[in-house]
Design an enzyme around this catalytic site. Structure first.
Site, short mmCIF file in Angstrom:
data_model
loop_
_atom_site.label_atom_id
_atom_site.label_comp_id
_atom_site.label_asym_id
_atom_site.label_seq_id
_atom_site.Cartn_x
_atom_site.Cartn_y
_atom_site.Cartn_z
N ALA A 50 -30.20 -2.09 3.27
CA ALA A 50 -30.24 -2.83 2.02
C ALA A 50 -29.47 -4.13 2.25
O ALA A 50 -28.64 -4.22 3.16
CB ALA A 50 -29.59 -2.00 0.92
N GLY A 65 -30.68 1.60 4.38
CA GLY A 65 -31.93 1.56 3.63
C GLY A 65 -33.15 1.44 4.54
O GLY A 65 -34.24 1.88 4.15
N GLU A 100 -33.88 4.86 5.55
CA GLU A 100 -34.38 5.57 4.36
C GLU A 100 -35.82 5.18 4.03
O GLU A 100 -36.63 6.03 3.66
CB GLU A 100 -33.45 5.28 3.18
CG GLU A 100 -32.06 5.85 3.41
CD GLU A 100 -31.06 5.43 2.36
OE1 GLU A 100 -30.76 4.21 2.27
OE2 GLU A 100 -30.56 6.30 1.63
N GLU A 140 -23.77 3.51 5.86
CA GLU A 140 -23.21 3.09 4.57
C GLU A 140 -21.73 3.38 4.44
O GLU A 140 -20.99 2.63 3.81
CB GLU A 140 -23.95 3.80 3.42
CG GLU A 140 -25.37 3.31 3.18
CD GLU A 140 -26.42 4.01 4.02
OE1 GLU A 140 -26.08 4.74 4.98
OE2 GLU A 140 -27.61 3.83 3.70
C1 HXC Z 1 -27.71 -8.51 4.77
C2 HXC Z 1 -27.86 -8.57 7.04
C3 HXC Z 1 -27.93 -7.17 7.10
C4 HXC Z 1 -27.88 -6.45 5.88
C5 HXC Z 1 -28.01 -7.93 9.10
N1 HXC Z 1 -27.92 -9.00 8.29
N2 HXC Z 1 -28.01 -6.81 8.40
N3 HXC Z 1 -27.76 -9.23 5.87
N4 HXC Z 1 -27.77 -7.16 4.75
N5 HXC Z 1 -27.97 -5.13 5.84
C6 HXC Z 1 -27.87 -10.42 8.67
C7 HXC Z 1 -26.54 -10.79 9.28
O1 HXC Z 1 -25.62 -11.04 8.27
C8 HXC Z 1 -26.90 -12.02 10.05
O2 HXC Z 1 -27.02 -13.11 9.15
C9 HXC Z 1 -28.32 -11.71 10.55
O3 HXC Z 1 -28.81 -10.68 9.71
C10 HXC Z 1 -28.32 -11.19 11.98
O4 HXC Z 1 -27.43 -10.09 12.06
P1 HXC Z 1 -26.26 -9.99 13.14
O5 HXC Z 1 -25.24 -9.05 12.60
O6 HXC Z 1 -25.79 -11.35 13.53
O7 HXC Z 1 -27.06 -9.35 14.37
P2 HXC Z 1 -26.47 -8.40 15.52
O8 HXC Z 1 -25.14 -8.88 15.97
O9 HXC Z 1 -27.59 -8.26 16.49
O10 HXC Z 1 -26.23 -6.99 14.81
C11 HXC Z 1 -27.32 -6.24 14.28
C12 HXC Z 1 -26.77 -5.11 13.35
C13 HXC Z 1 -25.84 -5.70 12.30
C14 HXC Z 1 -26.01 -4.07 14.22
C15 HXC Z 1 -27.99 -4.41 12.74
O11 HXC Z 1 -26.51 -6.80 11.67
C16 HXC Z 1 -25.43 -4.74 11.23
O12 HXC Z 1 -24.56 -3.90 11.44
N6 HXC Z 1 -26.01 -4.88 10.02
C17 HXC Z 1 -25.65 -4.05 8.89
C18 HXC Z 1 -26.19 -2.67 9.06
C19 HXC Z 1 -25.81 -1.83 7.86
O13 HXC Z 1 -24.65 -1.58 7.57
N7 HXC Z 1 -26.82 -1.39 7.12
C20 HXC Z 1 -26.64 -0.56 5.96
C21 HXC Z 1 -26.63 -1.44 4.77
S1 HXC Z 1 -26.19 -0.52 3.37
P3 HXC Z 1 -26.24 -14.51 9.43
O14 HXC Z 1 -26.57 -15.29 8.19
O15 HXC Z 1 -24.81 -14.17 9.61
O16 HXC Z 1 -26.90 -15.01 10.68
C22 HXC Z 1 -27.54 0.23 2.88
C23 HXC Z 1 -27.25 1.01 1.70
C24 HXC Z 1 -28.33 1.72 1.02
O17 HXC Z 1 -28.60 0.15 3.41
C25 HXC Z 1 -27.80 2.44 -0.16
C26 HXC Z 1 -26.36 2.31 -0.47
C27 HXC Z 1 -26.00 1.39 -1.57
#
Ligand code: HXC
Length: 257
Positions: free
Chosen positions: A65, A108, A111, A131
């Site tokens: 998400a 997400g 999911e 999460e």
């Molecule tokens: C918003 C995101 C994002 C996310 C990545 N980006 N994931 N933006 N929401 N979930 C954005 C980053 O901010 C970045 O933007 C660009 O995408 C590239 O990501 P990087 O982190 O620079 O890439 P990398 O170093 O290759 O790492 C990849 C990654 C990492 C390991 C997937 O991005 C990551 O950990 N993302 C979050 C994963 C996560 O926690 N997902 C769960 C979300 S919560 P910029 O602008 O900085 O270039 C969820 C909840 C559901 O899904 C229900 C609960 C409420």
């Protein structure tokens, strides 16, 4: 229809939805959610479509998400807008829904893949529910669907540590149907979706409904449900065609596709 965050294509009888927010690794914001919901509704209503494929990019199916969109939400925002509930409409699709996953399928993203009927993964796929590292828990069914797919031990470990699983581990655990080399993912998934879309659509929908019933009920009730639906297949022209084609040693030409 024009979409901003997805690409919708029709390839023969398969509707292909490609998540397309490359700069955010296909993070699922509200706009993308609403567009996927609208695209699925559009394909469900289209008689020319027999199966739906959801995919992302080579680097990411979806990295979760959209954290930037969620960051400042209050409890009241989440409750009143019934945050994430529209995704249930994708899960409720009656046509077969396949996820083709390459790269990150986290939070997400994992999911969304799990609310499809099955997952075909590239050898680069990574699945996880991170999460907890953000101070929240899965919110689009992850704690429930992951547990049903891989069992309690692994689901607990993934949800409590937030670690990722690679494609091999996901296949061993039963989360994915099959792993294919990254370069072949789309071709393979499209071929699989086309195979399904060439079957009788009502029969495919019945098969999907019957398998899904196993998640909702007891074994005895589930078998009774299956038996009734099985009996009802004999009311279709496609049962006659399928069996006649076998006896006549030719391939079936289903009418209701
Ligand atoms: C918003 C995101 C994002 C996310 C990545 N980006 N994931 N933006 N929401 N979930 C954005 C980053 O901010 C970045 O933007 C660009 O995408 C590239 O990501 P990087 O982190 O620079 O890439 P990398 O170093 O290759 O790492 C990849 C990654 C990492 C390991 C997937 O991005 C990551 O950990 N993302 C979050 C994963 C996560 O926690 N997902 C769960 C979300 S919560 P910029 O602008 O900085 O270039 C969820 C909840 C559901 O899904 C229900 C609960 C409420």
């Amino acid at each position: 229809t024009d979409f901003n965050t997805i690409i919708l294509e029709r390839k023969g009888r398969v509707g292909v939805i490609t998540l397309n927010r490359p700069k955010a690794l296909n993070a699922l914001n509200s706009e993308l959610m609403n567009e996927v919901v609208a695209a699925v509704a559009d394909l469900e209503a289209d008689n020319g479509i027999g199966a739906i494929l959801i995919t992302g990019s080579e680097r990411a199916f979806a990295a979760g998400a959209d954290i930037k969109e969620m960051q400042s939400k209050t409890y009241m925002d989440a409750y009143v807008e019934d945050f994430f509930t529209p995704w249930d409409r994708v899960a409720a699709a009656r046509k077969p829904l396949i996820a083709a996953v390459s790269g990150y399928a986290l939070g997400g993203g994992c999911e969304l893949a799990m609310l499809c009927d099955f997952i075909i993964a590239s050898d680069t796929a990574k699945f996880g529910q991170p999460e907890i590292k953000l101070g929240v828990i899965p919110g689009i069914g992850g704690s429930q669907r992951l547990t049903r797919a891989v069992g309690k031990a692994k689901a607990m470990e993934l949800c409590l540590t937030g670690r990722n699983m690679d494609a091999e581990e996901a296949e061993r655990a039963g989360l994915v149907a099959r792993i294919v080399p990254a370069a072949d993912l789309l071709d393979d998934a499209l071929k699989t979706a086309t195979t399904i879309a060439e079957m009788s659509l009502p029969i495919a929908m019945m098969a999907k409904e019957a398998v899904n019933r196993s998640f909702e009920t007891t074994l005895a009730e589930g078998v009774r449900f299956e038996r009734r639906v099985f009996h009802s297949t004999f009311a279709t022209e496609d049962q006659k065609e399928g069996m006649t084609a076998f006896v006549e040693k030719r391939s079936a030409e289903f009418k209701h596709r």
